[in-house]
Design an enzyme around this catalytic site. Structure first.
Site, PDB file in Angstrom:
ATOM      1  N   LEU A  65       4.239  78.622   3.056  1.00  0.00           N
ATOM      2  CA  LEU A  65       3.834  79.041   4.397  1.00  0.00           C
ATOM      3  C   LEU A  65       3.459  80.525   4.398  1.00  0.00           C
ATOM      4  O   LEU A  65       3.824  81.260   3.476  1.00  0.00           O
ATOM      5  CB  LEU A  65       4.980  78.768   5.376  1.00  0.00           C
ATOM      6  CG  LEU A  65       5.312  77.270   5.539  1.00  0.00           C
ATOM      7  CD1 LEU A  65       6.595  77.078   6.331  1.00  0.00           C
ATOM      8  CD2 LEU A  65       4.164  76.534   6.205  1.00  0.00           C
ATOM      9  N   PRO A  66       2.745  80.984   5.443  1.00  0.00           N
ATOM     10  CA  PRO A  66       2.253  82.362   5.416  1.00  0.00           C
ATOM     11  C   PRO A  66       3.331  83.445   5.372  1.00  0.00           C
ATOM     12  O   PRO A  66       3.254  84.345   4.535  1.00  0.00           O
ATOM     13  CB  PRO A  66       1.422  82.462   6.708  1.00  0.00           C
ATOM     14  CG  PRO A  66       1.047  81.062   7.053  1.00  0.00           C
ATOM     15  CD  PRO A  66       2.180  80.207   6.576  1.00  0.00           C
ATOM     16  N   THR A 109       5.502  83.863   0.102  1.00  0.00           N
ATOM     17  CA  THR A 109       5.906  85.257  -0.128  1.00  0.00           C
ATOM     18  C   THR A 109       6.452  85.789   1.187  1.00  0.00           C
ATOM     19  O   THR A 109       5.687  85.968   2.145  1.00  0.00           O
ATOM     20  CB  THR A 109       4.717  86.117  -0.590  1.00  0.00           C
ATOM     21  OG1 THR A 109       4.192  85.560  -1.788  1.00  0.00           O
ATOM     22  CG2 THR A 109       5.147  87.555  -0.846  1.00  0.00           C
ATOM     23  N   LYS A 162       8.500  89.814  -6.784  1.00  0.00           N
ATOM     24  CA  LYS A 162       7.114  89.553  -6.349  1.00  0.00           C
ATOM     25  C   LYS A 162       6.541  90.773  -5.614  1.00  0.00           C
ATOM     26  O   LYS A 162       5.401  91.176  -5.857  1.00  0.00           O
ATOM     27  CB  LYS A 162       7.115  88.311  -5.454  1.00  0.00           C
ATOM     28  CG  LYS A 162       5.891  88.077  -4.622  1.00  0.00           C
ATOM     29  CD  LYS A 162       4.732  87.532  -5.396  1.00  0.00           C
ATOM     30  CE  LYS A 162       3.499  87.479  -4.498  1.00  0.00           C
ATOM     31  NZ  LYS A 162       2.311  87.025  -5.147  1.00  0.00           N
ATOM     32  N   LYS A 189       0.277  92.430   4.148  1.00  0.00           N
ATOM     33  CA  LYS A 189       1.588  91.835   4.481  1.00  0.00           C
ATOM     34  C   LYS A 189       2.590  92.114   3.357  1.00  0.00           C
ATOM     35  O   LYS A 189       3.724  92.538   3.603  1.00  0.00           O
ATOM     36  CB  LYS A 189       1.433  90.313   4.660  1.00  0.00           C
ATOM     37  CG  LYS A 189       2.748  89.607   4.968  1.00  0.00           C
ATOM     38  CD  LYS A 189       2.707  88.109   4.672  1.00  0.00           C
ATOM     39  CE  LYS A 189       2.727  87.827   3.199  1.00  0.00           C
ATOM     40  NZ  LYS A 189       3.011  86.447   2.820  1.00  0.00           N
TER      41      LYS A 189
HETATM   42  P1  NAD Z   1      -2.928  79.788   4.042  1.00  0.00           P
HETATM   43  O1  NAD Z   1      -3.000  80.463   5.365  1.00  0.00           O
HETATM   44  O2  NAD Z   1      -4.181  79.338   3.373  1.00  0.00           O
HETATM   45  O3  NAD Z   1      -1.974  78.487   4.153  1.00  0.00           O
HETATM   46  C1  NAD Z   1      -0.837  78.394   4.937  1.00  0.00           C
HETATM   47  C2  NAD Z   1      -0.803  76.985   5.528  1.00  0.00           C
HETATM   48  O4  NAD Z   1       0.419  76.827   6.242  1.00  0.00           O
HETATM   49  C3  NAD Z   1      -1.935  76.701   6.510  1.00  0.00           C
HETATM   50  O5  NAD Z   1      -2.647  75.542   6.104  1.00  0.00           O
HETATM   51  C4  NAD Z   1      -1.223  76.501   7.855  1.00  0.00           C
HETATM   52  O6  NAD Z   1      -1.847  75.517   8.679  1.00  0.00           O
HETATM   53  C5  NAD Z   1       0.133  76.021   7.373  1.00  0.00           C
HETATM   54  N1  NAD Z   1       1.215  76.200   8.342  1.00  0.00           N
HETATM   55  C6  NAD Z   1       1.549  77.307   9.048  1.00  0.00           C
HETATM   56  N2  NAD Z   1       2.649  77.061   9.786  1.00  0.00           N
HETATM   57  C7  NAD Z   1       3.035  75.781   9.508  1.00  0.00           C
HETATM   58  C8  NAD Z   1       4.099  74.967   9.947  1.00  0.00           C
HETATM   59  N3  NAD Z   1       5.009  75.397  10.811  1.00  0.00           N
HETATM   60  N4  NAD Z   1       4.177  73.703   9.464  1.00  0.00           N
HETATM   61  C9  NAD Z   1       3.257  73.244   8.572  1.00  0.00           C
HETATM   62  N5  NAD Z   1       2.234  73.969   8.130  1.00  0.00           N
HETATM   63  C10 NAD Z   1       2.111  75.231   8.601  1.00  0.00           C
HETATM   64  O7  NAD Z   1      -2.104  80.779   3.102  1.00  0.00           O
HETATM   65  P2  NAD Z   1      -2.043  80.752   1.489  1.00  0.00           P
HETATM   66  O8  NAD Z   1      -3.103  81.633   0.941  1.00  0.00           O
HETATM   67  O9  NAD Z   1      -1.914  79.350   1.029  1.00  0.00           O
HETATM   68  O10 NAD Z   1      -0.676  81.563   1.280  1.00  0.00           O
HETATM   69  C11 NAD Z   1       0.592  80.930   1.434  1.00  0.00           C
HETATM   70  C12 NAD Z   1       1.645  81.889   0.903  1.00  0.00           C
HETATM   71  O11 NAD Z   1       1.382  82.158  -0.471  1.00  0.00           O
HETATM   72  C13 NAD Z   1       1.689  83.252   1.616  1.00  0.00           C
HETATM   73  O12 NAD Z   1       3.019  83.646   1.774  1.00  0.00           O
HETATM   74  C14 NAD Z   1       0.938  84.167   0.656  1.00  0.00           C
HETATM   75  O13 NAD Z   1       1.342  85.525   0.753  1.00  0.00           O
HETATM   76  C15 NAD Z   1       1.312  83.569  -0.697  1.00  0.00           C
HETATM   77  N6  NAD Z   1       0.358  83.822  -1.769  1.00  0.00           N
HETATM   78  C16 NAD Z   1      -0.979  83.686  -1.581  1.00  0.00           C
HETATM   79  C17 NAD Z   1      -1.844  83.936  -2.655  1.00  0.00           C
HETATM   80  C18 NAD Z   1      -3.344  83.804  -2.472  1.00  0.00           C
HETATM   81  O14 NAD Z   1      -4.090  84.234  -3.383  1.00  0.00           O
HETATM   82  N7  NAD Z   1      -3.832  83.212  -1.394  1.00  0.00           N
HETATM   83  C19 NAD Z   1      -1.357  84.311  -3.898  1.00  0.00           C
HETATM   84  C20 NAD Z   1       0.019  84.401  -4.083  1.00  0.00           C
HETATM   85  C21 NAD Z   1       0.872  84.154  -3.005  1.00  0.00           C
END
Ligand code: NAD
Length: 294
Positions: free
Chosen positions: A65-66, A96, A171, A246
């Site tokens: 999740l975000p 994260t 991280k 973030k």
């Molecule tokens: P994203 O916004 O693409 O995905 C998050 C998903 O969570 C969305 O599809 C959203 O609809 C869903 N969501 C939100 N609240 C919800 C709930 N209550 N129930 C069910 N689903 C829900 O974000 P992401 O890029 O996949 O990142 C996710 C995590 O991974 C973050 O913490 C980010 O910091 C970390 N991260 C991202 C990357 C990257 O390159 N994108 C790399 C490493 C770590």
């Protein structure tokens, strides 16, 4: 093979869940986005109508999740999943988030006999798709050992950083360093170009010299220098400025709580926040190059 619930099927969670399906696990997913659920079904998983429905009858829950409040909201409180899940379930949170939130969620899990590890990832969307992520885990040695084979279906390097919350601390240290080296690399490239150098030639020189670093090796921020990186695709895809901002906020919180000094991390946080404020939040973080180039 395990029965797994996957909550949060976004840019990262979607491909991670698909890799668990590919490895032969039964994966039931939930996301607020109908498109994300459809993609999981197309990849061979099952779509649930709620998080509670997804976790019913599974042995393992993975969340991606975000931010902190999403994770706390999912698991804690009267209507949180922990109030409904049986003891013995293994919960892997790969989001994260703040290390304090991971510890709080881990404590609530332990009170219910639920196993919890924080397992944030490094490697970006490309790594999630290719199944080559690094997982940085905080939690007990037993829970780490149980989770490791599952994490190996989604990643290549699986690290045990320490007790609950330690994965998040490691991280944010990594991402703080990444932001500093990316900002420094873009500053140096802009200085060279303003003084008549070709960015590709300068990149090669620095790569082979004492300034060599990850950004120069695999993620060059100057458009057109390297193929297949966000800089050569109008800074689309990759790791968003908003997410880096973030993470730098999390690094700042971590520093505040431990009375640590992070002057370079604070400067990087301000640079990325300023860049985001100018409307660049959805671009890849290497677009910080634009701040130094005309
Ligand atoms: P994203 O916004 O693409 O995905 C998050 C998903 O969570 C969305 O599809 C959203 O609809 C869903 N969501 C939100 N609240 C919800 C709930 N209550 N129930 C069910 N689903 C829900 O974000 P992401 O890029 O996949 O990142 C996710 C995590 O991974 C973050 O913490 C980010 O910091 C970390 N991260 C991202 C990357 C990257 O390159 N994108 C790399 C490493 C770590």
């Amino acid at each position: 093979m395990s029965k797994i619930a996957f909550i949060g099927l976004g840019n990262m969670g979607g491909p991670m869940a698909h890799n668990l399906v590919k490895a032969g696990h039964t994966v039931t997913g939930f996301d607020l986005s109908a498109d994300a659920l459809k993609a999981l079904e197309e990849a061979g998983g099952k779509a649930a109508a709620s998080a509670l429905e997804a976790v019913t009858g599974v042995e393992v829950v993975v969340s991606m999740l975000p931010a902190s409040h999403h994770v706390a909201g999912l698991y804690l409180g009267e209507n949180g999943l922990f109030s409904q899940m049986p003891a013995g379930t293994l919960v892997i949170d790969s989001s994260t988030i703040a290390s304090d939130t991971s510890r709080e969620v881990g404590k609530a899990a332990a009170e219910k006999g639920i196993k919890f590890i924080d397992a944030p990832v490094s490697g970006g969307v490309g790594g999630a798709k290719a199944g080559t992520l690094s997982f940085i885990v905080g939690g007990s040695a037993d829970d780490f050992a149980q989770a490791k084979p599952l994490l190996e279906s989604m990643g290549k390097n699986i690290f045990h950083a320490g007790e609950t919350g330690a994965g998040q601390v490691a991280k944010v240290c990594n991402n703080m360093l990444l932001s500093i080296l990316m900002a420094g690399t873009t500053e140096a490239l802009a200085l060279g170009v303003k003084n008549g150098l070709d960015p590709a030639v300068l990149s090669e020189i620095m790569k082979q010299s004492s300034g060599g670093n990850w950004a120069l090796n695999v993620y060059n921020p100057w458009p057109g220098v390297m193929e297949g990186v966000p800089a050569s695709n109008n800074y689309q895809g990759g790791f968003q400025v908003d997410l880096m901002t973030k993470d730098l906020g999390l690094a700042w919180e971590t520093a505040l709580n431990s009375k640590s000094s992070i002057p370079m991390g604070s400067l990087a946080r301000n640079l990325f926040a300023l860049h985001a404020q100018k409307g660049n939040g959805a671009l890849d973080f290497s677009s910080i190059q634009q701040m130094f180039a005309d």
